[in-house]
Enzyme design. Sequence first.
Site, PDB file in Angstrom:
ATOM      1  N   ASP A 165       0.846  -1.189   0.000  1.00 20.30           N
ATOM      2  CA  ASP A 165       0.000   0.000   0.000  1.00 20.30           C
ATOM      3  C   ASP A 165       0.886   1.247   0.000  1.00 20.30           C
ATOM      4  O   ASP A 165       2.109   1.162   0.128  1.00 20.30           O
ATOM      5  CB  ASP A 165      -0.880  -0.051   1.262  1.00 20.30           C
ATOM      6  N   GLU A 185       2.476   5.178  -4.026  1.00 20.01           N
ATOM      7  CA  GLU A 185       2.404   6.144  -5.149  1.00 20.01           C
ATOM      8  C   GLU A 185       3.708   6.944  -5.382  1.00 20.01           C
ATOM      9  O   GLU A 185       3.850   7.437  -6.508  1.00 20.01           O
ATOM     10  CB  GLU A 185       1.254   7.140  -4.914  1.00 20.01           C
ATOM     11  N   ASP A 243      -9.187   3.727  -1.672  1.00 23.49           N
ATOM     12  CA  ASP A 243      -9.983   4.141  -0.518  1.00 23.49           C
ATOM     13  C   ASP A 243     -11.299   4.776  -0.955  1.00 23.49           C
ATOM     14  O   ASP A 243     -11.410   5.995  -1.110  1.00 23.49           O
ATOM     15  CB  ASP A 243      -9.177   5.116   0.341  1.00 23.49           C
TER      16      ASP A 243
END
Length: 919
Positions: A464, A467, A580
Amino acid sequence: MKSSMAAFWAMAFTLALTSFMVVEVHAGKAQRLSGVRDSSVERNFDQPLGKGHRVTEVYELPDGRGFVADLEVIEQTELYGADITDLRMTVRVEGQFRVHVQISDKNKARWEVPISLVPRNEPLTRKSNRLSLPQEPLIQLTYTTNPFGFAVTRIANNEVLFNSTPSVTTSLEGVESPSFNSMVFKDQYLEISTHIPSYATLFGLGESTRPDGLPLVKGKTYSLWATDIGAMNANVDLYGAYPYYIDVRAEGLTHGVLLLNSNGMDIHYGGDYLTYRVIGGTFDFYFLAGPTPLDVMDQYTELVGRPAPMPYWSFGFHQCRWGYKNVDELKYVVESYKKAKIPLDTIWNDIDYMQNYLDFTTDAVNYPEDQLKSFVEELHANGQHYVLILDPGISMAYKNYSTLERGLAADIFLKDDQNENYLAQVWPGPVYFPDFLDPKGKAWWANEVSVFHQKVPFDGLWIDMNEVSNFCSGIQCKFNGVVYPNLNECYLECKESSTQWDNPPYKIETAYKNLGDKTVAMGVKHFDGTLEYNAHNLFGLSESVATNDALKATRKKRPFILARSTFVGSGSQTAHWTGDNAATFKDLQYSIASILNSGMVGLPMVGADICGFADDSNEELCNRWMQLGAFYPFSRNHNTFGATPQEPYVWEQVAASSRKALGMRYRLLPYFYSLMFEAHNKGAPIARPLFFAFPEDAQTLKVSDQFLLGSGVMVTPVVLPKVTTVNGYFPKGTWYNLFDVASKVESEGKYVELAAPLDSINVHLHEGTILPMQESALTSAEVMKTPFTLMVAFPASKSLGYATGKLFLDNGDDIEMVIRKGRSTFVRFFAQQSEQRGVLASKVVSGDYATQEDLVVQTVVILGANNAPSSLTINGVPVSSPISSSFDAAIPSVTISGLSLSVGSEFELHWTTQAHSTI
């Protein structure tokens, strides 16, 4: 000008000797975005930026399969920086279906996506399934010389697929102007456009949440920049970047266009044109001929990497929550699923299990290592699995943290402008980020995974925040020595980074104001000097590659990885979820387009957080979302810290719906798994838009709230609150409701209102399909042992029918998903019926595995049967007890039960009927 083109190139390329030629075109976790993003630009895009380029010389490639052309800028301009004066274009026909066009600086190497991440595989020789040109190219390239532009054309019908040459339009006042600008090529600004005909429908260019549905919307700009922003925010750049689109034209003819460039970009869809505005790299285009959507996916994934095979267990149901406080709570959840008789294959841990949120650690109080290990071993004994999260940020604030110490010793962290380890902040506080482009960084990561797996025998990894997410912005950050773990507001002291990389001349329309906001500063360097400015969109992919390699080396089994940030080619390494989202019906609805878009960029194993991640879910929403999510390729319930629990057993209505929907999913596991085999070999999405199976039906291009599993099963979910009906589009044919086969739809292509009670979702089987099913159970391991039912779907109102199906079987855990003697079985099923007879046959490749596992077909259901069988034979031998058949005239259908046909052996089941009578 040098030119000695062979006859092939004489056909493929047209060289304009005039000064201008017009090529005619046929008509943070749960983070919400606050405020208005800065989308201002310094330029009126209606005004031309220079006069483009001219061709100066052309050279044929030695193998005769392409050419090189030198270009020079016609007029220098200063907006967004100086033009690169001399360019070189290389054009190559790569097989029958692909044309590769690259335009770059003639005199200086520029940043390109590394082959180590996206391989650019050579095409295999194969035949098109729609156009009868077995070996000759299906597409060709033409160009103009002054100003330069190029066009790609489908040879069979002379349709222009891509055309960068501006056409001239005349206003009512008689003023001539180009339809768009000629190509621009500067160091930090590249622009190129193409004509788009009015009848084209475009898909792709992600990742973003799209309330408008699947097709790209005229007048919108799609920004590609990997950003940690909640997926509940619509129409902004999210976690992944996919500079790729699929273009569907009249009669369903389809092609694909990939710009293999990892720099940030805006892509504006003007309606009759599409414009790329890119802030670095090169123009590296791949044009894929199709001509069907599945052909395009085959060609695209052949180029960038076939989707990675997923373990069989990963197609079971998954449960996660940020906020499971200890091992006992995990045990309670698993036991509650079992008590409620709801299937569950995998339990997950978010960051709760870590000590101070440090990777590769467990909390000594709530998740002591021995207790967690014992729990995981209990799961394994029950045929269940365990997945845990890892974030890329490695804390630098704790002493005796061995993962950090080994990373420092190997010198594998990103470097700032002072050549110091770049300091950022995420959940554990101040962190360094590993450089996954560095071979030393990959080796360090593999070791950490291996060491931790010896302590906690996890089955998969969830990567996770890649980015990469940073709670701070800037460079040369300072840490005062006080750690505030789990604080998502920046408490480091950071210097603003104001280089040309952080503030390029052209600002793409990102969710945040600047490129480096909430991520790594753009001037940060990787091990070989590569700037984060160029490699930012690749961080997630590079971590996925490193994690995939690490899991293969550590577990010696097929990896399961779930990654948030993805790029072109990520599907060859990882599964994906849409990020999310929030607990709203809108998020439920938008998830369908998000999942389908991911499948179309080569990420077939994809899902959304069921019942919603952020905020409190409720009984009605979770009820409908469990029904929909039961048919996502990746099916996981997940919500955020502090929100109301939303495990499906919390509400009895949701539990009942979950037993029903997941019961059908588990019956369909052999179908899902066989679709994974197809995806791994051909790139075909598991969940597909309707137009993939019905490309000639223009109505299917508009459908965004339904989807297909493979080509034969259609899901029509409820996406609105307080309704008990749903309006679904049914392409031509007979569609049988899998929950009630007596309820069917016969359509010539129409919308149908369907009953949708609170406990039901509509799932239909299309005629022409043979669907392999097994029996439902509480784990996939139990399902694997059960006998098969073959659902054979013929048209309900025609006496003649034909159906096909496929089945792939293996142990679900081998690293390779291939047809191999003794390790796997692949079966093709064929069925045909006329008015008075029918046959169902199997063709087996490598049957030993199914035979060893004693897998049998126990039941055959013939939907659309003409009449009751008067005789049945198997391999020419008349059947006898315990085999029996029954006929249901209301459907009509025949059920043949009591069979024991080995899946690993070929068989032919023949039946004859009395003359069909009509009332």
